[in-house]
Motif scaffolding. Structure first.
Motif, PDB file in Angstrom:
ATOM      1  N   LYS A 107    -101.972 -26.498  40.579  1.00 32.30           N
ATOM      2  CA  LYS A 107    -102.917 -25.618  39.859  1.00 32.30           C
ATOM      3  C   LYS A 107    -104.297 -26.275  39.832  1.00 32.30           C
ATOM      4  N   VAL A 145    -104.257 -20.364  27.587  1.00 31.81           N
ATOM      5  CA  VAL A 145    -103.145 -20.497  28.530  1.00 31.81           C
ATOM      6  C   VAL A 145    -103.043 -21.945  29.010  1.00 31.81           C
ATOM      7  N   LYS A 147    -101.116 -24.565  31.606  1.00 31.74           N
ATOM      8  CA  LYS A 147    -100.332 -24.561  32.854  1.00 31.74           C
ATOM      9  C   LYS A 147    -100.073 -25.983  33.324  1.00 31.74           C
ATOM     10  N   VAL A 157     -95.954 -22.231  32.840  1.00 33.54           N
ATOM     11  CA  VAL A 157     -97.102 -21.551  32.247  1.00 33.54           C
ATOM     12  C   VAL A 157     -96.758 -21.088  30.838  1.00 33.54           C
ATOM     13  N   VAL A 159     -98.448 -18.897  27.851  1.00 36.22           N
ATOM     14  CA  VAL A 159     -99.532 -18.068  27.335  1.00 36.22           C
ATOM     15  C   VAL A 159     -99.433 -18.181  25.816  1.00 36.22           C
ATOM     16  N   GLU A 193    -106.676 -22.781  30.493  1.00 38.09           N
ATOM     17  CA  GLU A 193    -107.629 -21.752  30.906  1.00 38.09           C
ATOM     18  C   GLU A 193    -107.723 -20.626  29.900  1.00 38.09           C
ATOM     19  N   SER A 194    -108.802 -19.865  30.022  1.00 41.29           N
ATOM     20  CA  SER A 194    -109.016 -18.785  29.073  1.00 41.29           C
ATOM     21  C   SER A 194    -108.036 -17.649  29.353  1.00 41.29           C
ATOM     22  N   PHE A 195    -107.725 -16.927  28.310  1.00 37.34           N
ATOM     23  CA  PHE A 195    -106.750 -15.839  28.350  1.00 37.34           C
ATOM     24  C   PHE A 195    -107.402 -14.585  28.929  1.00 37.34           C
ATOM     25  N   LEU A 196    -106.751 -13.991  29.908  1.00 39.73           N
ATOM     26  CA  LEU A 196    -107.269 -12.763  30.526  1.00 39.73           C
ATOM     27  C   LEU A 196    -106.407 -11.583  30.110  1.00 39.73           C
ATOM     28  N   GLU A 200    -101.345  -6.674  35.674  1.00 42.16           N
ATOM     29  CA  GLU A 200    -101.119  -7.582  36.803  1.00 42.16           C
ATOM     30  C   GLU A 200    -100.598  -6.832  38.023  1.00 42.16           C
ATOM     31  N   LYS A 222     -92.454  -9.325  34.988  1.00 41.59           N
ATOM     32  CA  LYS A 222     -92.148 -10.746  34.755  1.00 41.59           C
ATOM     33  C   LYS A 222     -91.289 -10.995  33.522  1.00 41.59           C
ATOM     34  N   ASN A 232     -90.931 -15.004  29.893  1.00 39.90           N
ATOM     35  CA  ASN A 232     -91.308 -14.854  31.292  1.00 39.90           C
ATOM     36  C   ASN A 232     -90.149 -15.274  32.187  1.00 39.90           C
ATOM     37  N   MET A 281    -105.141 -10.174  38.107  1.00 37.75           N
ATOM     38  CA  MET A 281    -105.295  -9.530  36.804  1.00 37.75           C
ATOM     39  C   MET A 281    -106.398  -8.511  36.981  1.00 37.75           C
ATOM     40  N   LEU A 291    -105.031 -14.787  39.016  1.00 36.11           N
ATOM     41  CA  LEU A 291    -104.226 -15.551  38.053  1.00 36.11           C
ATOM     42  C   LEU A 291    -103.669 -16.792  38.718  1.00 36.11           C
ATOM     43  N   GLU A 292    -103.254 -16.642  39.950  1.00 38.05           N
ATOM     44  CA  GLU A 292    -102.646 -17.764  40.668  1.00 38.05           C
ATOM     45  C   GLU A 292    -102.568 -17.390  42.136  1.00 38.05           C
TER      46      GLU A 292
HETATM   47  P1  AMP Z   1     -99.035 -17.962  36.875  1.00 38.02           P
HETATM   48  O1  AMP Z   1     -97.807 -18.703  37.340  1.00 38.02           O
HETATM   49  O2  AMP Z   1    -100.245 -18.816  36.822  1.00 38.02           O
HETATM   50  O3  AMP Z   1     -99.235 -16.660  37.577  1.00 38.02           O
HETATM   51  O4  AMP Z   1     -98.699 -17.493  35.388  1.00 38.02           O
HETATM   52  C1  AMP Z   1     -97.506 -16.795  35.087  1.00 38.02           C
HETATM   53  C2  AMP Z   1     -97.806 -15.618  34.200  1.00 38.02           C
HETATM   54  O5  AMP Z   1     -98.509 -16.039  33.033  1.00 38.02           O
HETATM   55  C3  AMP Z   1     -98.725 -14.598  34.853  1.00 38.02           C
HETATM   56  O6  AMP Z   1     -98.010 -13.698  35.637  1.00 38.02           O
HETATM   57  C4  AMP Z   1     -99.360 -13.948  33.644  1.00 38.02           C
HETATM   58  O7  AMP Z   1     -98.480 -12.993  33.081  1.00 38.02           O
HETATM   59  C5  AMP Z   1     -99.499 -15.074  32.675  1.00 38.02           C
HETATM   60  N1  AMP Z   1    -100.835 -15.698  32.781  1.00 38.02           N
HETATM   61  C6  AMP Z   1    -101.209 -16.719  33.582  1.00 38.02           C
HETATM   62  N2  AMP Z   1    -102.507 -17.033  33.442  1.00 38.02           N
HETATM   63  C7  AMP Z   1    -102.994 -16.178  32.505  1.00 38.02           C
HETATM   64  C8  AMP Z   1    -104.284 -15.985  31.889  1.00 38.02           C
HETATM   65  N3  AMP Z   1    -105.340 -16.761  32.200  1.00 38.02           N
HETATM   66  N4  AMP Z   1    -104.414 -15.009  30.979  1.00 38.02           N
HETATM   67  C9  AMP Z   1    -103.358 -14.232  30.636  1.00 38.02           C
HETATM   68  N5  AMP Z   1    -102.119 -14.356  31.157  1.00 38.02           N
HETATM   69  C10 AMP Z   1    -101.926 -15.322  32.078  1.00 38.02           C
END
Ligand code: AMP
Ligand code: GLY
Length: 430
Positions: A107, A145, A147, A157, A159, A193-196, A200, A222, A232, A281, A291-292
């Motif tokens: 990450k 968030v 990670k 991860v 949230v 990181e900041s929450f979005l 998705e 998810k 999740n 997102m 997001l990733e």
């Molecule tokens: P990731 O593996 O980074 O995709 O994160 C897994 C899940 O966490 C994502 O599918 C989102 O549902 C949630 N998530 C990750 N990053 C954020 C973010 N910055 N804001 C809100 N939800 C997030």
């Protein structure tokens, strides 16, 4: 072009069963192998499971067998350098190198990469010192968030809706490592990181190093429980196409995320080849953020996506390994495909293994139960992992595909089976 090939799929999940199912339909394929495969690939007389997971041993086996084309499903062998190993010995393989796979495996790498190349994503900081991480969270506030930096099988991860949850996540990621994250060089790190907010979607493309070809759109579910409740998971179901990916969202994802990523990787001296999956997102304003990145296809998104692919996957992957993607246009079934994951008792935290699968409907061209965490033992199919099966069907519209997938589900029996009843609900909204 009439040469028939031996083809290898690396992996053993539902995604890899779907890849093998699709590839074996190609007139170009003489024989299909799956390493290590699962109970579903073991049961299929057209597929052969190979019990090798070590990257070097697999390459030696592939050379001895004369495997003409290899495609890699999961992230772990990519992060272990399977593509580098095969290529170094002149074997044709589709996937990113170990260096390129850092887009997913680290990450910290992917966030720094996005910042450097102006690719839209949530603002963030990276920490290895827990005290600094705690102080940062206090300063920014919740929701936030956290990670883990390293492959954590989808569990790295948190949230955090409250500060307490964020502090706890920092401790278990940086101090205790109770997740068993495979740390990258330099030891434990977290990205905060900041929450979005928004909806998705999974945006998956093929890349041959220069040309990018988008696959059909898809969306995953998810959370474990209906209405997106509960913990999740790796994904409880998926469908394709995803109406949330409008032509405008598609354009922005390609122009603002995917193409700058592929160009940025080239500029950084790490050309990207393989599947590239941006977790998007889509914000209420219409902005699209990353997001990733995953350096592979999604699971379970692959199952519905490949059920809709009409082009010959072997031809597509050959072209992709020869830098000829620009010559191809992918053909898709206009129908909707929808897959419902059947998970084991205790999934996601403590999946139980060894339950006998006592009923399984027969496959049809447009309705297939793909296997994931299953194993064949003494002629019986047993559960052997968290996500066990993915019942996937085509239908003229979302409602029909959903109904047909749940008809398949009704034909499956094993103790402790868990599944969501609402896969596809976002696409059914008026
Ligand atoms: P990731 O593996 O980074 O995709 O994160 C897994 C899940 O966490 C994502 O599918 C989102 O549902 C949630 N998530 C990750 N990053 C954020 C973010 N910055 N804001 C809100 N939800 C997030
Ligand atoms: N279904 C989400 C993933 O494959 O990462």
């Amino acid at each position: 072009m009439s040469d028939k090939m031996k083809v290898l799929v690396v992996g053993g999940g539902g995604r890899e069963h779907a890849m093998a199912w699709k590839l074996k339909q190609s007139p170009r394929v003489a024989q299909m192998f799956v390493a290590p495969g699962n109970g579903g690939t073991a049961r299929d007389a057209d597929l052969t499971n190979i019990e090798i997971t070590d990257v070097r041993a697999l390459r030696e086996w592939a050379q001895a067998q004369g495997i003409a084309l290899t495609v890699v499903g999961p992230e772990a062998p990519l992060a272990a350098g399977v593509v580098d190993e095969f290529r170094a010995h002149g074997l044709r393989i589709f996937g990113p190198t170990k260096a390129a796979a850092q887009l997913e495996s680290s990450k910290a790498f992917s966030k720094a990469f996005m910042k450097r190349h102006g690719i839209p994503t949530a603002a963030y900081e990276t920490f290895s010192d827990p005290a600094q991480a705690h102080a940062y969270v206090d300063q920014v506030g919740a929701p936030i968030v956290v990670k883990a930096d390293g492959l954590a099988a989808g569990k790295g991860v948190v949230v955090a809706m409250t500060l307490a949850e964020a502090h706890e996540a920092i401790d278990f990621m940086l101090v205790d490592n109770t997740l068993g994250v495979a740390h990258n060089e330099g030891g434990a790190r977290v990205v905060i990181e900041s929450f979005l907010q928004g909806e998705e979607a999974s945006f998956i493309v093929l890349c041959d190093g220069k040309t990018v070809t988008a696959l059909a759109t898809s969306q995953d579910h998810k959370r474990l429980l209906d209405a997106d409740q509960g913990p999740n998971t790796g994904g409880m179901g998926a469908y394709s196409p995803a109406p949330v990916v409008t032509p405008e969202v598609h354009r922005r994802a390609m122009e603002e995320i995917i193409l700058p990523t592929v160009r940025g990787m080239e500029k950084d001296g790490i050309p990207y080849t393989g599947f590239l999956y941006a977790g998007l997102m889509i914000e209420p304003s219409g902005a699209v953020k990353t997001l990733e990145f995953n350096c592979r296809m999604g699971d379970p998104e692959t199952q519905p996506i490949l059920m809709r692919l009409q082009s010959d996957l072997a031809e597509v992957l050959l072209a992709a390994t020869e830098g000829r993607l620009s010559d191809l246009t992918l053909q898709w079934d206009d129908r909707v495909a929808l897959g419902v994951v059947l998970a084991a008792h205790g999934y996601p935290l403590t999946p139980r293994k060894g339950d006998a699968i006592t009923a399984l409907p027969a496959d049809r061209a447009d309705a297939v139960v793909f296997h994931a965490g299953t194993a064949m033992k003494d002629g019986q199919v047993l559960t052997s992992g968290g996500r066990v099966l993915c019942a996937t069907a085509l239908g003229a519209d979302v409602a029909t595909a959903q109904q047909r997938a749940y008809e398949l589900v009704a034909g499956v029996r094993f103790d402790g089976m868990q599944y969501r009843r609402d896969i596809g609900y976002r696409a059914l909204k008026p």
